[in-house]
Design a protein around this motif. Structure first.
Motif, short mmCIF file in Angstrom:
data_model
loop_
_atom_site.label_atom_id
_atom_site.label_comp_id
_atom_site.label_asym_id
_atom_site.label_seq_id
_atom_site.Cartn_x
_atom_site.Cartn_y
_atom_site.Cartn_z
N SER A 116 -41.47 -0.04 -33.59
CA SER A 116 -40.14 0.53 -33.44
C SER A 116 -39.33 -0.14 -32.35
O SER A 116 -39.86 -0.64 -31.37
N LEU A 161 -34.27 -1.95 -41.26
CA LEU A 161 -33.52 -1.77 -40.01
C LEU A 161 -32.97 -3.09 -39.50
O LEU A 161 -31.84 -3.15 -39.01
N ASP A 192 -30.92 6.37 -38.49
CA ASP A 192 -30.74 4.94 -38.78
C ASP A 192 -31.24 4.58 -40.18
O ASP A 192 -30.78 3.60 -40.77
N ARG A 219 -29.19 11.56 -34.73
CA ARG A 219 -29.08 10.12 -34.98
C ARG A 219 -29.99 9.79 -36.17
O ARG A 219 -31.16 10.16 -36.19
N TYR A 277 -41.42 5.38 -33.99
CA TYR A 277 -40.10 5.84 -34.44
C TYR A 277 -39.93 7.33 -34.18
O TYR A 277 -40.89 8.10 -34.15
N GLU A 288 -35.54 3.43 -33.11
CA GLU A 288 -34.68 4.00 -34.14
C GLU A 288 -35.18 5.38 -34.58
O GLU A 288 -36.34 5.74 -34.39
N SER A 331 -28.89 -4.57 -38.68
CA SER A 331 -28.37 -5.25 -37.50
C SER A 331 -27.83 -6.63 -37.84
O SER A 331 -26.90 -7.12 -37.21
#
Length: 670
Positions: free
Chosen positions: A544, A664, A594, A592, A571, A547, A668
């Motif tokens: 992780s 993930l 992701d 939150r 995570y 996230e 990005s």
């Protein structure tokens, strides 16, 4: 003036009184009984003198012409404005009667007043002599025979229909006497059974029937004779020439003939092909049902295996586990992995696996797998490959196609314990509508055929009807799982193709796989797939970067172990046991999120539907679907969009970590 009850027309002109006297003498010769009958008769009765004039006309003329009888008397046909051909016909007939003195008959047509079509009449001409022996009058009696002629024509037409029905019938028709002996056979007997109809006459019906059904026939004959008019139905095997048998649906009925005897009339419809197709359809439906059941079982079993394997993996990672316990965990893991292999085969049979179709040349695949095929079948079996000329391409998953070849080759090897020949051939083929009807489920069209034939022990029809069912095997216990051909069936069907097996005991078996030809321009953007390269070793699981992941899973055991795996990877995990809770968590701005990991099959809402709702709340959210099916049908039909991930159950912590990290990191990178 009147004479003898008859109305006479007054004559004038050249004929004068002498002519009137002559006519009166003629008319008075008629007795009163004749007059009474003529006046009431429905027939048209007329008398003509030697000058072809009407001497007498009965009242029927008024109904036929709309003109009073008095208008005809003393006049000839040519004075009445009748058509020339009608006048000429009567002139010829009457003159012949006066000349010959013989009675005669002829038919003519007359357009009756008020009707659209002429009616038909039969006329009898009867010459009559006067006191001096000279023919002075011709009596004409004309009878309306329209209905009779119509009935005769209808009867002739009915006879033509009857002959067409019997002689051109597609069914077999026969008449038996009260002893069960054939007295008549329709011409269709020769087409259906090969016997001439005449050859059957005098033969006992039981001689044509399969020995196992003779008692059934005798019982039906007795029932028909005992209850005439009652219909009886049987399915019987009838003997063709060459001692072959065809199945007929025979409907019979006792009929009382004019002499009081009871005969049996029967109609036989050839049901051989229909029953064969019905059996094929039932078998296909049974396999489809088994496939749905197998897919459901595999899905649920994969959930259990996910829990088992993931917990084993977590326990194995604990340093405090003793060696003996670790060995036990390894055994559990190995057994669960073997079970996962079985579920994979069940998913292939149920057509719920991932396929990646590419443009394939079957000749190339066969050529490049020959080495492995020879290793599978061993040195005692000769492998012969016959590539088709100008073979069309197909769109299939190459890996799955190779699996089909390997499974069929293994099956052929087992069918040839003492060696033999395995032949693999390819060809183009076009299936017509007529051919497609012989195989339930087939569609007419253009195909490429992959045929695999062995010279082994073969199978009887009863065995062949079960070969595609999962866990059905003819091998000894422990020698086969019974999933090889079931897997082949599932791969072929999921690829849009069909598979047919033909087998004869002691003469081998041939499997023919029909794959749709790739249409011109279809998948043109995809190059032919290259030979499969060795798979790389999996990289260690990625960890992780802090996230937060929303996990949506309705199965408690899977949900708990997946949370532990994700937490082990570092995570943060938000947990939802279904779509409603997931939407609530996503709607809370304090949470939150992701990435969402969602099961595909859930009670309230399917995964793809839930994800679309989540994306409206959280645009740009990354998605991973998980499913007990290798690829659930709803995902394959549009739920899995570009950029989304899919992870089949059971999965390892390494599979999960790599898939999560991949999704993930792609976010990005955007």
């Amino acid at each position: 003036m009147t004479a003898g009850g008859l109305t006479l027309v007054e004559l004038s002109g050249p004929r004068g009184a002498s002519e009137l006297v002559r006519l009166e003498k003629l008319l008075y010769r008629r007795d009163q009984e004749f007059v009474a009958l003529a006046e009431r008769s429905e027939d048209l009765i007329t008398e003509f003198d030697r000058e072809l004039r009407y001497v007498y006309v009965n009242p029927a003329i008024e109904r036929l012409t709309g003109t009073s009888a008095i208008e005809f008397q003393g006049r000839r046909h040519d004075e009445l404005g009748l058509p020339a051909e009608h006048t000429a016909m009567w002139r010829t007939r009457l003159m012949a009667a006066f000349a010959s003195g013989q009675e005669s008959d002829f038919e003519f047509k007359w357009l009756v007043s008020g009707e659209e079509s002429p009616r038909e009449y039969q006329a009898r001409l009867i010459p009559e002599t006067g006191p001096d022996g000279v023919i002075e009058i011709v009596l004409v009696i004309s009878r309306d025979i329209t209905e009779r002629r119509n009935a005769e024509r209808a009867a002739r037409q009915a006879e033509l229909y009857y002959r067409a029905l019997i002689e051109d019938s597609l069914d077999l028709m026969a008449v038996l006497d009260d002893k069960g002996v054939i007295r008549y056979g329709s011409p269709s007997v020769q087409r259906l059974l090969g016997h001439t109809p005449l050859a059957l006459v005098g033969m006992a019906a039981a001689e044509l029937v399969h020995p196992d059904e003779v008692a059934q026939v005798q019982a039906s004959i007795a029932a028909c004779l005992g209850e005439p008019g009652i219909i009886h139905s049987d399915e019987l095997r009838l003997r063709q020439t060459g001692d072959r048998w065809r199945l007929f649906e025979v409907v019979s009925k006792g009929v009382v003939f004019g002499n009081g005897t009871v005969n049996i009339v029967l109609n036989g419809r050839d049901m051989t092909e229909r029953r064969r197709l019905e059996a094929q359809l039932r078998q296909n439906q049974k396999i489809e049902s088994i496939g749905r059941l197998a897919g459901g079982i595999a899905h649920d079993f994969n959930n259990l295996l996910s829990t088992i394997l993931s917990n084993c993996e977590l326990l194995n990672s604990e340093s405090s586990i003793e060696t003996s316990s670790r060995n036990g965990l390894d055994e559990i893991t190995a057994a669960a992995q073997r079970a996962a292999g079985l579920t994979h085969q069940l998913l292939a049979f149920s057509r719920r696996q991932v396929l990646q179709p590419t443009r394939i040349d079957l000749n190339t695949v066969v050529q490049e797998t020959q080495g492995m095929l020879r290793e599978l079948i061993g040195p005692d079996v000769t492998l012969e490959c016959i590539p088709g000329q100008e073979l069309e391409p197909v769109a299939v998953d190459r890996g799955q196609l190779e699996q089909v070849l390997f499974n069929l080759a293994t099956n052929a090897h087992d069918a040839m314990p003492e060696g033999g020949r395995l032949t693999i051939s390819t060809s183009n083929a076009t299936i017509t509508d007529m051919v497609a009807r012989e195989y339930p489920g087939f569609r007419a069209g253009d195909y490429v055929v992959l045929a695999v034939r062995d010279s082994g022990v073969g199978m009887d029809a009863a065995t062949a009807s079960h070969i595609f069912e999962p866990f059905f095997t003819t091998k000894e216990p422990g020698k086969g799982s019974g999933l090889g051909l079931a897997t082949v069936y599932g791969i072929v069907k999921q690829s849009g193709g069909y598979i047919v097996a033909d087998s004869t005991p002691s003469r081998g078996t041939e499997f023919r796989i029909y794959l749709p030809r790739l249409k011109q321009g279809a998948m043109a953007e995809l190059p032919p797939v290259a030979p499969a390269a060795p798979l790389p070793m999996p990289a260690p699981p990625a960890h992780s970067g802090g996230e937060s992941i929303l996990l949506v899973e309705d199965e408690l055991s899977v949900r708990k172990v997946t949370v532990r795996l994700l937490q082990r990877l570092g995570y943060q995990v938000l947990v939802a046991d279904g779509p409603d809770q997931a939407l609530a968590l996503a709607s809370d701005s304090n949470n939150r999120i992701d990435l969402v990991i969602s099961d595909v099959v859930m009670p309230q809402m399917r995964g793809p539907v839930l994800v679309r709702a989540l994306l409206e709340i959280r645009p740009g959210l990354k998605v991973i679907f998980v499913s007990g099916f290798a690829l659930d049908a709803s995902v394959a039909s549009g739920g899995l969009e570009p950029g989304m991930g899919f992870l089949p159950k059971p999965f390892s912590v390494g599979d999960l970590g790599r898939m999560v990290r991949q999704q993930l990191d792609s976010r990005s990178a955007e």
